[in-house]
Design a protein around this motif. Structure first.
Motif, short mmCIF file in Angstrom:
data_model
loop_
_atom_site.label_atom_id
_atom_site.label_comp_id
_atom_site.label_asym_id
_atom_site.label_seq_id
_atom_site.Cartn_x
_atom_site.Cartn_y
_atom_site.Cartn_z
N THR A 147 35.86 54.04 38.80
CA THR A 147 37.03 53.56 38.06
C THR A 147 38.30 53.91 38.81
O THR A 147 38.42 54.99 39.40
CB THR A 147 37.07 54.19 36.65
OG1 THR A 147 35.83 53.92 35.99
CG2 THR A 147 38.23 53.64 35.83
N VAL A 156 40.33 49.82 35.93
CA VAL A 156 39.29 48.84 36.29
C VAL A 156 38.08 49.59 36.83
O VAL A 156 38.22 50.51 37.65
CB VAL A 156 39.81 47.84 37.34
CG1 VAL A 156 38.72 46.83 37.69
CG2 VAL A 156 41.05 47.14 36.84
N GLY A 165 33.97 49.45 38.45
CA GLY A 165 32.89 48.72 39.10
C GLY A 165 31.59 49.42 38.78
O GLY A 165 31.53 50.66 38.72
N ASP A 169 31.91 45.34 43.09
CA ASP A 169 31.98 44.95 41.68
C ASP A 169 33.36 45.27 41.12
O ASP A 169 33.93 44.47 40.36
CB ASP A 169 30.90 45.68 40.88
CG ASP A 169 30.77 45.15 39.46
OD1 ASP A 169 30.52 43.94 39.29
OD2 ASP A 169 30.93 45.95 38.52
N ASN A 187 36.01 42.61 39.53
CA ASN A 187 36.58 42.80 38.20
C ASN A 187 38.10 42.88 38.25
O ASN A 187 38.80 42.39 37.36
CB ASN A 187 36.00 44.05 37.56
CG ASN A 187 34.53 43.91 37.21
OD1 ASN A 187 34.06 42.80 36.95
ND2 ASN A 187 33.79 45.00 37.22
N LYS A 188 38.63 43.49 39.31
CA LYS A 188 40.08 43.62 39.44
C LYS A 188 40.73 42.25 39.59
O LYS A 188 41.80 41.98 39.02
CB LYS A 188 40.42 44.51 40.65
CG LYS A 188 41.91 44.70 40.88
CD LYS A 188 42.16 45.62 42.06
CE LYS A 188 41.88 47.07 41.72
NZ LYS A 188 42.88 47.63 40.77
N ASP A 248 39.23 39.40 38.74
CA ASP A 248 38.62 38.48 37.78
C ASP A 248 37.89 37.33 38.50
O ASP A 248 38.01 36.16 38.13
CB ASP A 248 39.67 37.92 36.83
CG ASP A 248 39.05 37.25 35.59
OD1 ASP A 248 37.95 37.68 35.19
OD2 ASP A 248 39.65 36.31 35.05
N ARG A 267 30.32 35.22 36.01
CA ARG A 267 30.98 36.43 35.53
C ARG A 267 31.72 37.08 36.68
O ARG A 267 31.30 37.01 37.83
CB ARG A 267 29.96 37.42 34.97
CG ARG A 267 29.22 36.92 33.73
CD ARG A 267 27.99 37.80 33.44
NE ARG A 267 28.36 39.20 33.29
CZ ARG A 267 28.77 39.76 32.15
NH1 ARG A 267 28.83 39.01 31.05
NH2 ARG A 267 29.10 41.02 32.08
N PRO A 268 32.84 37.77 36.44
CA PRO A 268 33.53 38.47 37.52
C PRO A 268 32.68 39.62 38.06
O PRO A 268 31.76 40.10 37.39
CB PRO A 268 34.81 38.98 36.86
CG PRO A 268 34.51 39.02 35.40
CD PRO A 268 33.55 37.90 35.15
N GLY A 269 32.99 40.05 39.24
CA GLY A 269 32.21 41.12 39.87
C GLY A 269 30.87 40.61 40.35
O GLY A 269 30.73 39.45 40.75
#
Length: 386
Positions: free
Chosen positions: A43, A48, A50, A112, A116-117, A119, A366-368
């Motif tokens: 984190t 955010v 992963g 990941d 996610n960061k 998107d 999906r993100p990541g």
């Protein structure tokens, strides 16, 4: 100001498994049994995270305290190369404490986090070469199970069933130790011939042979694969002998593929290219040290006009096959007549690689990395957290 990593944590949790692993590391059908998994979470200061799922023995508490946190905490989560250099320095004298598999999990979690960061799916961040890819059905090793993979006829029957499901290619893993009577070269040849006869000519077949065949046995088998028109011949000999692989590749028409277990990530695979030890290069997120070195391997192979086959299934490898123009297949398996590959374990909400009726697997949206992890289930079934 850029964010920095603030937390590195592992959750070990109870789950369920429906396969077992023999003393040589080969997977076979098994009863439903309790199992443990591990979830690595990294984190950053923006909140955010992963995530990556792994094996507890490669995500140990001592590694967290002695290696992962000292390197990761306070680092820019996007500075993967800088962190990799620090891990390499530590590995030089403490490789047993910090194996490549462990570092691979860290690299996967960092990718990941990046996805996610922003998107965005990781396969797009890596290059976004395609939105779907054809999957080959990768079988489990041979066994002595009734109705399993005990005879050449069993392989032929299973191949017909897989072709009917829509698969465009099948890779055979034949009989290997510790199964009594293995390896058996004539039986391997019979299985390959039975499958070719069953699926017909216009269908892709590959073979992952016994890992320690002699040169002469590998050559005999390779020449049979020439006759049967197989797409490739994988790991037939000890991979530390590059000369043996070049010797084999020079004498058969079937493309020789490798390496699988050779350490050294993209650096050792550069030697496979330079020594002309293979016709198709091979790497994966786990056996290649992570997504980052695996991507380097793919690009290196492309520079020499080589295809690169991504070893293994799962979200990180699916991201890699979605990234490279010189990747032709996704390995979907391991498959067996008595195993439901599409079964969803309790720590997931869905599998990442469903296959359609044409044998195609779509890149996750999906993100990541796209893994659909059930974080609530994991939190409710904790064994340890550190």
């Amino acid at each position: 100001m850029s964010s920095v990593i603030t937390e590195v944590a592992v959750q070990v949790f109870k789950t369920e498994a429906r396969t077992s692993v023999d003393s040589y590391g080969h997977r076979h059908p098994g009863p439903s049994v309790p199992a443990t998994g591990a979830l690595l979470r990294i984190t950053d200061s923006d909140g955010v995270s992963g995530y990556v799922l792994g094996k507890p023995n490669y995500l140990r508490q001592d590694q967290m305290e002695q290696h992962f946190r000292p390197v990761l905490i306070g680092s820019d989560p996007l500075a993967r190369e800088a962190m990799d250099k620090k891990f390499a320095i530590r590995q030089r004298t403490r490789a047993v404490e910090l194996p490549e598999h462990s570092c691979s999990y860290v690299d996967q979690a960092l990718w990941d986090l990046a996805g996610n960061k922003f998107d965005t799916p990781v396969w797009k961040l890596l290059g976004g070469a395609r939105t779907e890819i054809k999957a080959y059905a990768s079988t489990m090793c041979g066994d002595d199970i009734e109705g399993g993979l005990a005879t050449p006829e069993d392989y032929a029957n299973f191949a017909v069933a897989l072709k009917r499901q829509g698969y465009q290619g099948i890779k055979l893993h034949t009989w290997m130790p510790p199964l009594p009577g293995s390896p058996n070269l004539p039986r391997d040849i019979d299985a390959c011939a039975a499958v070719r006869d069953a699926v017909g000519d216009n269908f892709s077949l590959m073979l992952d042979g016994y890992h320690w065949y002699s040169r002469t046995d590998a050559l005999k088998l390779g020449r049979e694969l020439d006759r049967l028109r197989f797409d490739w011949f994988e790991e037939p000999m000890d991979e530390f002998s590059l000369r043996s692989y070049k010797w084999l590749a020079d004498q058969i028409d079937t493309p020789v593929i490798g390496p699988e277990t050779t350490p050294g990530r993209h650096r050792s695979r550069a030697d496979w290219i330079a020594n002309e030890a293979c016709d198709i290069l091979r790497v994966g997120a786990m056996n290649g040290g992570g997504i980052t070195p695996a991507l380097k391997t793919m690009h290196m192979a492309e520079g020499f006009g080589l295809e690169c086959e991504i070893h293994g299934n799962g979200a990180p490898n699916l991201a890699l096959v979605g990234a490279g123009n010189n990747v032709q297949w996704y390995e979907r398996g391991l498959l067996h007549p008595h195993v439901d590959y599409d079964w969803v374990p309790p720590h997931l909400k869905s599998i990442v690689d469903p296959v359609d009726e044409n044998g195609m697997v779509a890149m996750p949206q999906r993100p990541g990395l796209g893994e659909d992890i059930d974080l609530e289930y994991i939190a409710a079934n904790l064994v340890a957290e550190y």
